[in-house]
Enzyme design. Sequence first.
Site, PDB file in Angstrom:
ATOM      1  N   CYS A 158       0.817  -1.209   0.000  1.00  0.00           N
ATOM      2  CA  CYS A 158       0.000   0.000   0.000  1.00  0.00           C
ATOM      3  C   CYS A 158       0.852   1.261   0.000  1.00  0.00           C
ATOM      4  O   CYS A 158       0.485   2.263  -0.614  1.00  0.00           O
ATOM      5  CB  CYS A 158      -0.975   0.003   1.161  1.00  0.00           C
ATOM      6  N   HIS A 193      -2.170   0.899   7.104  1.00  0.00           N
ATOM      7  CA  HIS A 193      -2.501   1.177   5.704  1.00  0.00           C
ATOM      8  C   HIS A 193      -1.981   2.563   5.334  1.00  0.00           C
ATOM      9  O   HIS A 193      -1.724   3.381   6.217  1.00  0.00           O
ATOM     10  CB  HIS A 193      -4.036   1.107   5.540  1.00  0.00           C
ATOM     11  N   ASP A 246      -8.027   5.741  -2.486  1.00  0.00           N
ATOM     12  CA  ASP A 246      -7.223   4.613  -2.020  1.00  0.00           C
ATOM     13  C   ASP A 246      -6.801   3.774  -3.218  1.00  0.00           C
ATOM     14  O   ASP A 246      -7.541   2.918  -3.672  1.00  0.00           O
ATOM     15  CB  ASP A 246      -8.023   3.771  -1.024  1.00  0.00           C
TER      16      ASP A 246
END
Lengths: 654, 347
Positions: free
Chosen positions: A407, A451, A467
């Site tokens: 991520c 994250h 995202d």
Amino acid sequence: MNAALVARSWLVIPLLLVLVPHGPSLPAWLLLAWLACAGLSLLGAHQGRPWPGKALKWLITLVGLAGVALDYGTLIGPAGGVALLVFLSGAKLLEIEGQRDRLGLLFVGVFLLVAHFLTSQSLATAAYMALAALALAAALIASQTPGADLARKPFQPLAPAASLLGQALLFALPLFLLFPRIQGPLWGLPQQQMARSGLSDRMAPGDISQLIQSDELAFRAEFAEGEGGEPDSRALYWRGPVLWDYDGRVWQTTLPVPGHPRGEPRGAPRHYTLTLEPHHQRWLFLLGLPDKLPDLPSHLGPDLQWTALHAVDQRLRYETGAYLDYRLDPDLAPEWRSRALTLPAEGNPRARALALGWRQAATSEEDIVGKALELFRQSPFAYTLTPPPAGAEPVDDFLFSSKRGFCEHYAGAFVFLMRSAGVPARVVTGYQGGEYSALGRYWIVRGRDAHAWAEAWLPGRGWVRVDPTAAVAPDRVERGIGAALPAAELPGPMAVMNGAWLRPLLLGWDLVNNQWNQWVLGYNLERQRKLLSRLNPLLATLEGSLTILALACAGVLGLLGLGLFARRPPRRDPAARAYARFCGRLARAGLGRGAAEGPADFARRAGGARPDLAAEIGRITGLYLAARYGKADVGELAALKTAVARFRPGRRSR
Amino acid sequence: MAGSGCGSGSPATGCEARAVHVPPFRGLRRALATRALPYIPWRKPRMEPGPVHLTARRLYILPTRGGLVFGLLLLGLLVGAINYGVSLAYLFTFWFAGLGVVGILHTQRNLAGLVLRPLPVEPVFAGEVAEFVLEVDLAEGRARHRLGIHHPGGRGPLADVPADARGRLRLDLPQPARGRHGPGRFAVYSEYPLGLFRCWSVMELDWRGLVYPAPACEARPFPAARGEDEGAVPLRGEGAEFAGLRAYLPGDPPRRIAWKALARSGDRLVTKQFSRPVGRQLWLDWRETGVADPEARLSRLTRWVLDAHTAGLAFGLRLPGLEIPVQAGEGHLRRCLEALALQGQGP
């Protein structure tokens, strides 16, 4: 068994029990020295040998003091002080002379037991320490018991110790609940070097993928009831550090971001209580746009980054509300705009070129964002914990050659692309989702939920969360990290967590721990006030709590005293009971037995007064005397009982 | 008792010159030891005759030195718990504090309800140690532990009393002077179970034992018989008849040692004994001791009484204001010794 050895073991073993949890934080030489002292002490007790000479004792003590001072640099404070006491307790074992020495050592044991709670306060620690407390209390009793008795029954002190500790708990509980809690340290706490955990204020490739492998608890969150059920885990973006500045490799915030957020909420807020585990950094986590911040010494920046003034060194519980739907910074100040567009002067030329191409073709900022997400979605990007190491052009390498990342790679590359294309953007790190415990109705957020995502500023809409990871691995956001990663890459604990049969057990255990944290460890001034005011608002003051504390202690003391000192009716001898019945019948017939009259005398007098009964009275009295004072014989007792049962004097008819 | 004459190895008789060791600060120590029997000033222990029932009203309880240290330790732990904000430190500190409080109840419970009965004291000679024994009777059936007597002159050994049984508390007190002496004020105490608190009861019982005068060291011939037979009776001669042999006691005159018997047996000294012919009565008289000091006279008479009894002689005792006729036997001996012990001290 050797009485001296048993008595000495009753000192060594309880102390050892207390020391074991301290073991990992003590240097090996100290543990070995302690064990050597304990062994010598037991050997000396076994052989009845005299203690080492005075000079040797001084030498041992001085060497130990020097060792602790050299190792810790100090002889006081939590760490050095504990080490010193551990050493001294070992040295003292070599010269126990009397009751005073024994008591002193056990008191050191009590101190070390309580001091360990500075290190760990888990449920398991508490249970273990309760056992150690039992051993210490039993050792106190053992020190009062003569050696010969101890040698005969070495475990005899355990039962009274358990009973004493059980009764002591009756005192401890009201004291714990009602003793006025004082908030904050009384004196400056020493600066402790604690390993930081959780998210950091910088994001380099590989940082979050390391964090993700830990099963360590970050926080638990409980949503208020009656606000429309539990939220969707996809909406749970727990904001942590917001990263503005990129130096070609590392994302971080080099300069502080002053000011306050300018946001417009929409809809109703969701209220929740978050219990943050100590991570020894200053981040506080929140969802969306907060409605009202709790009363904590903290600062909320314009980028919704919430920092405490001091590092979070203790479990922190706060209640707040969040608008999950909001508009942040509809007008972006020029200095923020330029900061959100800044990139290193050179590097990653292919990415810049790609972004410029999008800029020229696009009609709006949304378009550019869509292009980027489309890139991630369509090219064969893979979501993996083990990407190839970053080269000199990390964004180019990631976007055009390896296409494998985590991520932080996606968020970093996305913001880079946005800034290259002239769209203000920034990286946000935090946690996403979490595990919902239906048992306890709260969310468990662990290191593996860490994250990183991006925020882009779009005209008219303000800062919008994007995202990019969701575009590549939608499972990450929908079902958590375990579902998004290839099975072979799952870290050990997570692989176990996925075993279906263990899940309820683990969630149950987490619930127990959470209750423990909330009600025992997190029991502070605020909780105490709340509890007392629920009983009666008058109690929530200092005077009130002191009054009820005094009453509770007096009540416990009174009840215990009643229980302990109550006079149990003496169990009378069965023969005496039968004889008392016999006397009662005679008394009703007008022949009372005098207080000082012996049975034989009474029989003579009664027989004289009632010649008709004389034989029977004489027989019963004889049986009674035989059963009570003669050799124990069941036959006589039985005969006495039947004789008394049949004995009906009746009033003499004149 | 009769064998406890001087020279039997007992240091108490005062026969050997004893180096009296005076510990430093004796006065201070004694004051501290007496202070260890504190009581509420306006409830002074009264002289009591018989069994003492230890009710809660007469029990005192205070922390021992260890208990005070424990209290300080808990205070320190509490301050630490507040300072570091450690919840479990609060909990365990309170738990240990509760242990102390419960310990108070249990320590008191260990003494409450006991019935203490003083047992008769065996008479001793001055310089010996008298044994004062209290019989402990359990009003309730619980077992009691580690009970002891605390006296300014020392502590007795700790004793346990099993459930439904009787126990004994002992106190050994050296008796320097003759007369009728009791322990005076003393306390029955216990620190069981934790040793953090001491519970005690101060009492003074009408409880005294006889202390006979210390027998004189040197054996001397009995005084000459007076009255019907005038003149000194020689130890050996026509006046006395050989009555047998007995084991040698230090102080026996050498001329009475049976040297022939020694030659026969080889290692044991035997003393010849002579009895007086019937009709000649032995009177041990206050005026004929050959010493002036009244206590020395009593010592001498005691020695004679013991010697005469050992020799199986009948004797009479004349003291100022008292005359015990000539007689023999254990009862007579006791009567004489009691008279000697109480001479000049009233009944």
